[in-house]
Design a protein around this motif. Structure first.
Motif, PDB file in Angstrom:
ATOM      1  N   GLU A  63      42.228  54.173  45.723  1.00 31.10           N
ATOM      2  CA  GLU A  63      42.556  52.890  44.941  1.00 31.10           C
ATOM      3  C   GLU A  63      43.340  52.573  45.044  1.00 31.10           C
ATOM      4  O   GLU A  63      43.417  51.592  45.651  1.00 31.10           O
ATOM      5  N   ILE A  64      44.785  53.683  45.159  1.00 30.69           N
ATOM      6  CA  ILE A  64      45.523  52.663  45.304  1.00 30.69           C
ATOM      7  C   ILE A  64      45.986  52.701  46.649  1.00 30.69           C
ATOM      8  O   ILE A  64      46.644  52.259  46.765  1.00 30.69           O
ATOM      9  N   LYS A  65      45.675  53.768  47.577  1.00 26.77           N
ATOM     10  CA  LYS A  65      46.015  53.481  49.407  1.00 26.77           C
ATOM     11  C   LYS A  65      44.639  51.459  49.079  1.00 26.77           C
ATOM     12  O   LYS A  65      45.761  51.316  50.606  1.00 26.77           O
ATOM     13  N   LYS A  66      43.902  51.894  48.836  1.00 28.72           N
ATOM     14  CA  LYS A  66      42.827  50.926  49.122  1.00 28.72           C
ATOM     15  C   LYS A  66      44.014  48.463  48.992  1.00 28.72           C
ATOM     16  O   LYS A  66      44.388  48.144  49.609  1.00 28.72           O
ATOM     17  N   LYS A  67      44.586  49.755  47.959  1.00 22.98           N
ATOM     18  CA  LYS A  67      45.426  48.606  47.156  1.00 22.98           C
ATOM     19  C   LYS A  67      46.600  48.268  47.711  1.00 22.98           C
ATOM     20  O   LYS A  67      46.865  47.111  48.486  1.00 22.98           O
ATOM     21  N   ALA A  94      49.334  58.805  48.037  1.00 22.44           N
ATOM     22  CA  ALA A  94      48.542  57.441  48.514  1.00 22.44           C
ATOM     23  C   ALA A  94      49.303  56.477  49.670  1.00 22.44           C
ATOM     24  O   ALA A  94      48.980  55.929  50.666  1.00 22.44           O
ATOM     25  N   CYS A  95      50.546  55.561  48.531  1.00 21.83           N
ATOM     26  CA  CYS A  95      51.377  54.427  49.296  1.00 21.83           C
ATOM     27  C   CYS A  95      51.805  55.388  50.387  1.00 21.83           C
ATOM     28  O   CYS A  95      52.058  55.093  51.222  1.00 21.83           O
ATOM     29  N   ASN A 100      53.179  56.167  56.181  1.00 22.55           N
ATOM     30  CA  ASN A 100      53.009  57.065  57.672  1.00 22.55           C
ATOM     31  C   ASN A 100      52.402  56.289  58.698  1.00 22.55           C
ATOM     32  O   ASN A 100      52.730  55.990  59.649  1.00 22.55           O
ATOM     33  N   ILE A 101      50.872  55.932  58.220  1.00 26.02           N
ATOM     34  CA  ILE A 101      50.233  55.535  58.972  1.00 26.02           C
ATOM     35  C   ILE A 101      50.152  54.358  60.586  1.00 26.02           C
ATOM     36  O   ILE A 101      50.568  54.493  61.321  1.00 26.02           O
ATOM     37  N   ARG A 102      50.905  53.719  59.334  1.00 31.16           N
ATOM     38  CA  ARG A 102      51.608  52.222  60.107  1.00 31.16           C
ATOM     39  C   ARG A 102      53.017  52.081  60.439  1.00 31.16           C
ATOM     40  O   ARG A 102      53.348  51.155  60.936  1.00 31.16           O
ATOM     41  N   SER A 103      53.543  53.378  60.698  1.00 30.81           N
ATOM     42  CA  SER A 103      54.768  53.185  61.230  1.00 30.81           C
ATOM     43  C   SER A 103      56.057  52.449  59.837  1.00 30.81           C
ATOM     44  O   SER A 103      56.923  52.040  60.631  1.00 30.81           O
ATOM     45  N   LEU A 104      55.942  52.734  58.479  1.00 27.62           N
ATOM     46  CA  LEU A 104      56.595  51.595  57.702  1.00 27.62           C
ATOM     47  C   LEU A 104      58.149  52.207  56.992  1.00 27.62           C
ATOM     48  O   LEU A 104      57.919  53.126  56.889  1.00 27.62           O
TER      49      LEU A 104
END
Length: 175
Positions: A63-67, A94-95, A100-104
Motif C-alpha cells: 500500500e505504501i509503495k503504491k501510494k 517501501a518509500c 531507489n528504483i527511480r534514482s531519486l
C-alpha cells in the motif's frame, strides 16, 4: 519545482527540519492513524508550502509503495526527494524501494543534527535552529504566551529543569 515526500511517525521534529533545511515547494506527508495529529501542526508551521497528506497503514509495504508511486506519477517533470527519517521501518523501506528504483534523492536526519544524503553518501550539518516558540508548537501547544519571567508557572519551571537535565546544558541562570 521541488517536491518532498516525508514519513510522519511519533517524532515531528525530523519532518519539520527536513522541510526547513531542504525548502521544497510541495510536501507530501505519509502518516498513520496514530501520527495524524502531527499533520495540522506541520501545515500551521509552513503556511507558504503546499502540503498534501495521505493516511497509510504503517505495516502494509504494498500500500505504501503504491501510494508513493502514485504521488510521483501524478507530478511528472518535477524533482522529488524523500525524508526517510520518520515513520515505521516498513514505511521507510517501501518509500526507499520506490526512490531507489527511480534514482531519486533520499536523505535522513540523525539525532546528532546531521543530514545523511544517500546519493552522495555524505553528511552535512543541520543549519536550522528551532526557536522556543516553534519547539512548543511542535509539541502540539498552539496557545502559549509569556512576556515576563513572572508569567511562567511552577510547572513550566519544572519542565524547563527537566529539559535542561536531559540536554546536559544550563538553559539560563534562572532555572
Amino acid at each position: 519545482m521541488k517536491h518532498q515526500i516525508a514519513i510522519v511517525g511519533g517524532q515531528i521534529t525530523p519532518v519539520f527540519l527536513g522541510i526547513r533545511e531542504k525548502n521544497p515547494q510541495v510536501v507530501h506527508l505519509l502518516y498513520t492513524k496514530d501520527s495524524r495529529f502531527h499533520i495540522p501542526i506541520i501545515k500551521h508551521l509552513f503556511p507558504s508550502v503546499k502540503i498534501n497528506s495521505y493516511q497509510v497503514e504503517p505495516y502494509d509495504f504494498e500500500e505504501i509503495k503504491k501510494k508513493v508511486e502514485e504521488i510521483i506519477l501524478a507530478h511528472p517533470n518535477v524533482s522529488f526527494e524523500l525524508n526517510l527519517t520518520g515513520g515505521t521501518k516498513v514505511m521507510a523501506l517501501a518509500c526507499q524501494y520506490v526512490f531507489n528504483i527511480r534514482s531519486l534523492d533520499v536523505f535522513y536526519i540523525d539525532q546528532q543534527s546531521k543530514i545523511f544524503d544517500f546519493s552522495k553518501q555524505s553528511y552535512t550539518d543541520v543549519m536550522s535552529k528551532i526557536s522556543i516558540d516553534t519547539f512548543i508548537k511542535l509539541s502540539g501547544h498552539q496557545k502559549y504566551s509569556a512576556n515576563r519571567i513572572t508569567d511562567f508557572t511552577n510547572g513550566e519551571y519544572i519542565f524547563a529543569k527537566e529539559i535542561s537535565q536531559i540536554s546536559n546544558k544550563k538553559l539560563t541562570s534562572l532555572i
